[in-house]
Structure formats: C-alpha cells, structure tokens
Enzyme design. Structure first.
Site, mmCIF file in Angstrom:
data_model
loop_
_atom_site.group_PDB
_atom_site.id
_atom_site.type_symbol
_atom_site.label_atom_id
_atom_site.label_comp_id
_atom_site.label_asym_id
_atom_site.label_seq_id
_atom_site.Cartn_x
_atom_site.Cartn_y
_atom_site.Cartn_z
ATOM 1 N N ASN A 1 -128.900 23.133 13.312
ATOM 2 C CA ASN A 1 -129.565 24.432 13.257
ATOM 3 C C ASN A 1 -130.684 24.469 14.283
ATOM 4 O OD1 ASN A 1 -128.078 25.612 11.188
ATOM 5 N ND2 ASN A 1 -129.493 24.990 9.573
ATOM 6 N N TYR B 1 -117.395 21.081 4.321
ATOM 7 C CA TYR B 1 -116.828 21.690 5.537
ATOM 8 C C TYR B 1 -115.313 21.569 5.560
ATOM 9 C CZ TYR B 1 -121.539 22.319 7.265
ATOM 10 O OH TYR B 1 -122.842 22.738 7.398
ATOM 11 N N PHE C 1 -126.832 24.294 -2.776
ATOM 12 C CA PHE C 1 -126.425 25.139 -1.641
ATOM 13 C C PHE C 1 -125.757 26.443 -2.081
ATOM 14 C CE2 PHE C 1 -123.848 26.325 2.109
ATOM 15 C CZ PHE C 1 -124.854 26.394 3.053
ATOM 16 N N HIS D 1 -122.681 31.362 8.148
ATOM 17 C CA HIS D 1 -122.586 31.309 9.623
ATOM 18 C C HIS D 1 -121.380 32.094 10.143
ATOM 19 C CE1 HIS D 1 -125.643 28.043 10.282
ATOM 20 N NE2 HIS D 1 -125.319 27.753 9.031
HETATM 21 C C1 HEM Z 1 -125.427 21.206 1.328
HETATM 22 C C2 HEM Z 1 -125.757 21.890 2.368
HETATM 23 C C3 HEM Z 1 -124.760 22.656 3.183
HETATM 24 C C4 HEM Z 1 -123.509 23.046 2.871
HETATM 25 C C5 HEM Z 1 -122.749 22.801 1.606
HETATM 26 C C6 HEM Z 1 -122.987 23.773 4.005
HETATM 27 C C7 HEM Z 1 -121.767 24.366 4.067
HETATM 28 C C8 HEM Z 1 -121.265 25.082 5.120
HETATM 29 C C9 HEM Z 1 -120.010 25.764 5.152
HETATM 30 C C10 HEM Z 1 -119.035 25.833 4.005
HETATM 31 C C11 HEM Z 1 -119.864 26.311 6.365
HETATM 32 C C12 HEM Z 1 -118.683 27.117 6.893
HETATM 33 C C13 HEM Z 1 -117.818 26.202 7.705
HETATM 34 C C14 HEM Z 1 -116.559 26.826 8.231
HETATM 35 O O1 HEM Z 1 -116.042 27.772 7.620
HETATM 36 O O2 HEM Z 1 -116.084 26.330 9.256
HETATM 37 C C15 HEM Z 1 -121.035 25.971 7.123
HETATM 38 C C16 HEM Z 1 -121.248 26.312 8.405
HETATM 39 C C17 HEM Z 1 -122.309 25.834 9.134
HETATM 40 N N1 HEM Z 1 -123.348 25.060 8.681
HETATM 41 FE FE1 HEM Z 1 -123.639 24.421 6.857
HETATM 42 N N2 HEM Z 1 -123.932 23.782 4.986
HETATM 43 C C18 HEM Z 1 -125.028 23.109 4.506
HETATM 44 C C19 HEM Z 1 -126.191 22.853 5.166
HETATM 45 C C20 HEM Z 1 -126.318 22.997 6.500
HETATM 46 C C21 HEM Z 1 -127.371 22.429 7.279
HETATM 47 C C22 HEM Z 1 -128.499 21.554 6.745
HETATM 48 C C23 HEM Z 1 -127.117 22.779 8.566
HETATM 49 C C24 HEM Z 1 -127.881 22.387 9.778
HETATM 50 C C25 HEM Z 1 -128.268 21.158 9.985
HETATM 51 C C26 HEM Z 1 -125.910 23.562 8.583
HETATM 52 C C27 HEM Z 1 -125.349 24.081 9.714
HETATM 53 C C28 HEM Z 1 -124.178 24.813 9.724
HETATM 54 C C29 HEM Z 1 -123.651 25.438 10.902
HETATM 55 C C30 HEM Z 1 -124.258 25.390 12.301
HETATM 56 C C31 HEM Z 1 -122.478 26.079 10.530
HETATM 57 C C32 HEM Z 1 -121.575 26.920 11.421
HETATM 58 C C33 HEM Z 1 -120.587 26.060 12.144
HETATM 59 C C34 HEM Z 1 -119.790 26.917 13.097
HETATM 60 O O3 HEM Z 1 -120.403 27.427 14.051
HETATM 61 O O4 HEM Z 1 -118.590 27.071 12.874
HETATM 62 N N3 HEM Z 1 -125.451 23.671 7.324
HETATM 63 N N4 HEM Z 1 -121.890 25.240 6.334
#
Ligand code: HEM
Length: 717
Positions: A166, A380, A179, A93
């Site tokens: 999402n 996160y 992941f 993202h």
């Molecule tokens: C095990 C599954 C997941 C892992 C380990 C994961 C991990 C991460 C990580 C490491 C980031 C970066 C965060 C940052 O640097 O601030 C991120 C961002 C994000 N993830 Fe996930 N994610 C997973 C699943 C999901 C799912 C299922 C969704 C939706 C329901 C999702 C939605 C998002 C969104 C929207 C962001 C961006 C947040 C922003 O705008 O700063 N992720 N995710």
C-alpha cells in the site's frame, strides 16, 4: 485478438489521419445501416469458431420485418459472449490501473538473501504494477480519500514474487480476523448502498472508534497521503515484517519501501472533490500519458534490515502491522529501481485479470508470524479462484511466471496446458526423460525453521497493546500545514457522521494522540471535549519526529513531470505563450492549452494554437499551476464566464502558482481575487517573466495563502 493467436494486438491509440474513414462515405444496407466490409488489409470477421461472417449488422429473420430465428448462430454466439463479459470485481481494491516495467538491482543483497532477483547487480527483472483505491467499486473515482494499493509482481527466474503493498506503511488492524469487519464498515452501508468510495459515514467511524489499534493508520488516511497527486508521486510499502533468508538459511527481518524519484506530492481536499467531477480518471490518465510520452515513472526499492536483537529492543512488536520502524532507527538501504515503461495492451486481459498474492515468494524471501500477513496468505488465493473462475488463473499470460515451470497440477476449468506425456504423478519409474520433474532440496523453497511453542489459543499479544504512540509520532512529524489538513479531514469526515456519540468517541481517541488536534476537531464539530478513551497502554509522548513521514519535507525539487494549464484567448501575446512552452519543455514538464472554444485561438502574431480543453472541461484543478494569457477582448469575454472565474478562483484557493498577462486582471476582478494576489501570482509581461514563473512553480504550492482562503484557518468571530 489474433486469429488462433495468443496475444492481443497493440492498438495505436490515435490512428493516423489517413486511417480514419468517415462513416458517411461508407456503403449502406437496405435500411440505411453502415456496412463496412473486409478487403485489402482489413481482415474478414469470423465467429469464435473461425467461420467467416457475412453480415454483422442484422440478425437472421423470417422476412425483412419478421421474427428473429433461433438458428442464427452468429447472433447467439455474439450475444452469449457479451452476456458473460463481466467477472466479479475484486472484493477490495476493485478500481485500479497498471503498467509494465522492470526492476533493476543496483546493490546486491546476496549477503542476506539467496533470492535470485537480489544476486546480480545490473540485472533486470520484468515487473507488472497495479495501483488501486481500496473501498470504491471498479467504476468509482480516482481521487477518493483512501489508501492506495501498490501491488508489484516481479517475474523472477525462480518464480513470481508478489509484493502486495500500500502507499501507507501501517494497517488499520492487527489480526486478519478483523479484515471482513473493517471492509464491511468502510464499504457503502448495506441497506442504502451509499456512500460510494468514501469513509465519511457512520459505519466506518463506528468501527474505527471501537478499534483503537486503527488510529495510527487513521492519521495517515486523514493526511494528504490519501489524496495523492499521482500514482507516480506516492511511496509504496510492503507493510509487514518479512524475512530474507541467505544461502545458509540465516534469517534477517526486512521491511520493503518503494520511494518515488518524482518526489512525494498530493492534492488538497477541495481540489480532490472537484477533480473527481472534472476527470474521475485523473490518476489513470496521468499514468497512461506519462508512460506514453516517454516520461517513465521510477521508484527506488529500499530495505530496512534488522535482526532479532533490534526486534527485541524496539518499543513495539515488529509483528504488529499497525507499527512502522522509523528510518532514523533503521536506515533504508536502496538496492534497486523499478521503472514503468509500457502501458497495457488490453485493460481486461492484464489489469483486471492480474492476481497478486502475498504467498507468492521465491526462495530467499519468507514470511514473519505477523497475524495479518498469515491471514492474507489464505485470502488472496481463495478470492482469486472465485474471481477468475477456477484454479487455472495462473495460465493467464499476465499471471504466468516467465521462468521454466514443471509440475503435475492438471485439468480444471480453462486448462491451457497440461503436463505432457504419461506420467502425471511422482514418484514414478518412467525414467529421467519421461518421468517429469522432481523436488530439489538444494534449490527449492525451504521455509525458515522458526521455533514455535505455546498453548493453542485465541489471544492478542500484549506487545500489540500500544495504540497511540506512533499515531502521535506521525502527527508531530508533519509540517503545520499538513497538521491542519489532518484536522480538516477529521472534521470533514466526522461532519458526515450522523450520530454525535460516534463523533465524540472518535475525538476521545484523538486526546490520546495530541491534545491540540483533539481540541481542533471538537471545535470544528461544535462538540464539548470528551474524556480521553481508556488506553490499553500509556502512550509514549517522547518519540522524536521523523521527517520522512511528511510529504512536504520530501517533495520534488523541480516541476518535472508536472502539468501547466495555459488559458489563452484570441489575440493573446504570442511571445509570452512561446516562452512559457519553451520553459516548460526545459523543465521536462508538460502543458495543456485551455481556450474559450476547442478549435483553439489565434495569437497576437497570427499563429493558430489548438486547444486541448474547452474552458468548461479544463478546470484548473487538473493542473499543477496555471497561466492566464489573454487579450483585452479575450479577458472581457472570459470575465463573464462562470467556468473562467472558477478557473482562477480555484487555482488561487488551492495555493497554486498563477502566471498572468496584465489583461487577465479583468477576470481576477470579476472573480473577486484581484485585491488578494500574492507573491505566487506572477505577472507575465515578457518572455523572461515566463521562464521565471515556470522556475517558481518548482515549489508546487504557495502554502501561506491557505490561511487566507480557508474558513477553518481563521479564528472564530
Ligand atoms: C488481513 C488483511 C487483508 C486481507 C484479508 C486482504 C484481502 C484482500 C483481497 C481478498 C483482495 C482482492 C484480491 C483479488 O481479488 O485479486 C485484496 C487486494 C489487495 N490488497 Fe489486501 N488484504 C488485507 C490486507 C492488506 C494489506 C495490509 C495490504 C497492504 C500491505 C493490502 C494490499 C492489497 C492490494 C494492493 C490489493 C490489490 C491487488 C491488485 O492490485 O490486484 N491488503 N486484499
């Protein structure tokens, strides 16, 4: 930055004419360099230490042509700071865009949750929302075929609640363990570092075709959901099953939905590809423009509430993030609205530095045992400590709660404020005024006391084993044109995959979803139909269609917030142009003028109209509908111009409504579409026609045309 202050100044994006100074009239230094100086209302520049700067153009040298001196602290400080401007981009993202707004409760949820935000109808809670693509780097394009992030930070009076969602209600994998593999496979391949922001490559489909649980989300990702027209026209979903906890500690399961008041809308793939070239910032510009023009995007917050009895009776496991609960089974109760009404003051300070974290939940909201959610709760915070440089990123204004905070966490890199006084531990005996905060068993967060038992083991629950039934349900819920787009997208993506066995293995899964779709994709790839993949559980084929899963069944009923592109030439009919503008205003839509030259045109009545775009820079893919209002001379000029011909052929191919003055026929003829015009191509003979045309645009697209313009829609010769 305010000197010594905390906030970033809000800059007027377009300075008034009087404020614009022309460099050629400025004083110059000995080498001819521009020397703008402080004085009057223009503040004196300082170093970061506050020392006034006398010369910001030239480094300190030994003589005018001599070496630069190490002593030059201003140069060294400026360059040092510049050298450290970049921070790591988000591991996923990375490309995103955000805005401020508020959440307003419209229906109390006090019956099921003690969360402060859900108690008082009419109360507003400040919100910050970041939309994103998943796979691409920070500098990638907006219209990648990808899932969109929809992350909402709500600054409630009992702490920040981050609903990190999402625009697709299910996920590719069931267990957080997978992941890193999923993201490695989706990102550019590691040896060659391409393709950027695309899943159309071997590694992604290799992983997917070996991961049957992903196929429900694959159907969504291959649908037009993955190429939204705007952030404003997409839904958001919390995805996981969460819990709401009432004042007595009772738990109710919940799924969260954001529903756009603007209606659902997407672009078509060929259009997306071209938008990425014409305006890689299409989505961020759209959000910026809409909010700055006062057209504030709005979503309803909906909740699906259910209890253990429903969870037990459901065909699927509510802890499995690859499954959704159809709205026909558990209706969505609308409880509030989210309005975005303010753009950021500074992209880096707010959009880049914001840290959403699934573990941020206030009392009254709690987690389920979904193994994906449990893993996210670790990931996160962990990544943000690295990305934002230490444990004090909660001190950054965009991340700091807006409610009172009292704790004993202290020190570390960039500590902006430490607890005052002598006590930085508890229990202590420094008394009620000096001893600092204490826990509050009544108000404080209490985890839902769920019973847990069983052997410690690495195992996937058998209740997660049905991988295809809901994928099929999604497919059969689409309109025929949406189904066609899913087939086209699969053929496109798999045509970029080099290994035939990966293509074939993917089709073997599609056979478990819909035989017709599998056949279409196999034919599109020129593949013999393989055997169906072995299914861990026999798919259900009788799940009823759910009309909420289709974009086209949930579109807008007006052209509000949409953009008409009006291609004008000198001498174009002034009355028609003015009527178009009036109709667009009445519809609360917007328009842009495209012209042969950026200086604009002179209409038939002598009125001058400025252009927003020169024809080469304003292709029709940037607009929801187009009008071509030209004179004879203008048509003759534009008929010989490649960009003008593309303007009309693309609008036609993308099934857009096209309004045109009779003279425009000359351009259509040269572009090769004059004989094909259909009922969505509306002559603009007079002002009345203009109003009728804008009303017709409410339908957004004329889909029957797609069967005429698309190779994949024609029977094989
Ligand atoms: C095990 C599954 C997941 C892992 C380990 C994961 C991990 C991460 C990580 C490491 C980031 C970066 C965060 C940052 O640097 O601030 C991120 C961002 C994000 N993830 Fe996930 N994610 C997973 C699943 C999901 C799912 C299922 C969704 C939706 C329901 C999702 C939605 C998002 C969104 C929207 C962001 C961006 C947040 C922003 O705008 O700063 N992720 N995710």
């Amino acid at each position: 930055m305010d000197i010594g202050g905390e906030s970033l100044q809000k800059a007027d994006p377009v300075p008034a004419d009087a404020d614009i100074a022309f460099a050629y009239s400025e004083p110059q230094g000995a080498g001819g360099e521009t020397r703008q100086v402080a004085g009057g209302e223009v503040p004196t520049m300082t170093t970061q230490q506050g020392i006034p700067v006398g010369d910001d153009q030239n480094s300190l040298k030994q003589g005018a042509r001599g070496p630069t001196l190490l002593e030059d602290f201003h140069f060294r400080e400026k360059m040092f700071h510049f050298d450290h401007e970049r921070i790591p981009e988000r591991v996923v993202h990375a490309r995103g865009y955000a805005a401020h707004g508020y959440f307003e409760l419209t229906d109390s949820l006090a019956d099921v949750s003690r969360a402060d935000i859900f108690q008082r109808v009419g109360e507003r809670t400040p919100a910050f929302v970041r939309f994103s693509t998943v796979a691409g780097s920070k500098g990638s394009v907006d219209l990648a075929r990808d899932v969109r992030g929809f992350a909402v930070k709500l600054y409630t009076q009992e702490g920040n609640w981050d609903l990190v969602g999402n625009n697709i209600p299910v996920f590719f994998i069931q267990d957080a363990m997978k992941f890193p593999d999923l993201i490695h496979a989706a990102k550019p391949e590691p040896d060659r570092a391409f393709p950027q922001a695309q899943t159309a490559h071997d590694n992604f489909w290799d992983f997917i075709s070996l991961t049957p649980e992903s196929f429900h989300m694959v159907m969504w990702a291959m649908s037009d959901r993955a190429i939204p027209r705007s952030f404003r026209t997409m839904e958001g979903f919390g995805v996981h099953t969460f819990r709401l906890i009432d004042a007595k500690g009772k738990s109710t399961f919940v799924k969260f939905h954001w529903k756009p008041k603007q209606g659902l809308q997407s672009v078509v793939w060929n259009e997306a590809v071209k938008i990425n070239g014409a305006d890689p910032d299409f989505h961020r510009r759209d959000l910026w423009d809409a909010i700055n023009s006062g057209d504030y995007p709005e979503w309803e917050l909906g909740v699906q509430l259910f209890d253990d009895a429903f969870a037990d009776s459901f065909d699927f496991d509510v802890l499995d993030a690859t499954k959704l609960i159809p709205e026909e089974l558990v209706p969505v109760r609308v409880v509030g609205r989210l309005v975005l009404d303010r753009v950021v003051d500074n992209f880096f300070a707010e959009t880049e530095q914001v840290a959403f974290c699934t573990q941020n939940v206030p009392p009254g909201i709690d987690f389920s045992n979904d193994p994906l959610l449990q893993g996210r709760n670790f990931s996160y915070l962990d990544t943000q400590i690295k990305r934002l440089g230490g444990p004090n990123f909660t001190h950054i204004p965009i991340n700091a709660p807006k409610c009172p905070m009292h704790h004993f966490q202290q020190d570390g890199h960039m500590a902006m404020h430490n607890p005052r006084g002598r006590a930085n531990y508890e229990p202590n005996s420094w008394g009620p005024t000096h001893g600092g905060p204490r826990e509050d068993p009544a108000r404080g967060f209490t985890s839902f006391a769920q019973e847990a038992e069983g052997p410690k083991q690495r195992v996937r629950s058998e209740t997660f084993a049905d991988h295809y039934s809901q994928a099929r349900q999604f497919f059969v819920s689409q309109t025929p044109i949406e189904q066609k787009h899913i087939g086209d997208a699969l053929v496109f993506e798999l045509s970029k995959v080099e290994r035939p066995d990966i293509r074939s293995r993917t089709v073997s899964h599609l056979l478990n979803i819909d035989g017709g779709l599998a056949q279409t994709v196999a034919e599109g790839l020129g593949l013999p139909l393989p055997d169906a993949a072995a299914a861990a559980r026999e798919p259900l084929v009788d799940l009823p269609p759910s009309h909420k899963l289709s974009i086209l069944k949930n579109g807008p009923d007006s052209f509000k917030g949409r953009k008409l592109g009006i291609l004008l030439s000198d001498g174009a009919d002034a009355a028609v142009f003015k009527a178009l503008v009036k109709a667009v205003d009445k519809e609360k839509a917007v328009y842009e003028v495209i012209a042969p030259r950026i200086a604009g045109v002179t209409l038939s009545d002598g009125t001058s109209v400025a252009a927003k775009q020169k024809i080469d820079g304003g292709p029709s893919v940037l607009f929801d509908a187009v009008a071509v209002v030209v004179s004879h001379e203008g048509a003759a000029l534009l008929a010989g111009d490649a960009a003008a011909k593309d303007f009309v052929t693309d609008a036609f191919a993308h099934c857009k409504f096209i309004g045109f003055s009779a003279e425009a026929q000359a351009i259509f003829a040269k572009a090769g579409i004059a004989e094909d015009l259909d009922e969505a191509c509306k002559p603009l003979g007079n002002a009345k026609d203009a109003a009728g045309f804008v009303e017709a645009c409410r339908a957004l697209r004329y889909w029957p045309r797609e069967l005429e313009v698309d190779l994949d829609a024609r029977p094989a010769a």
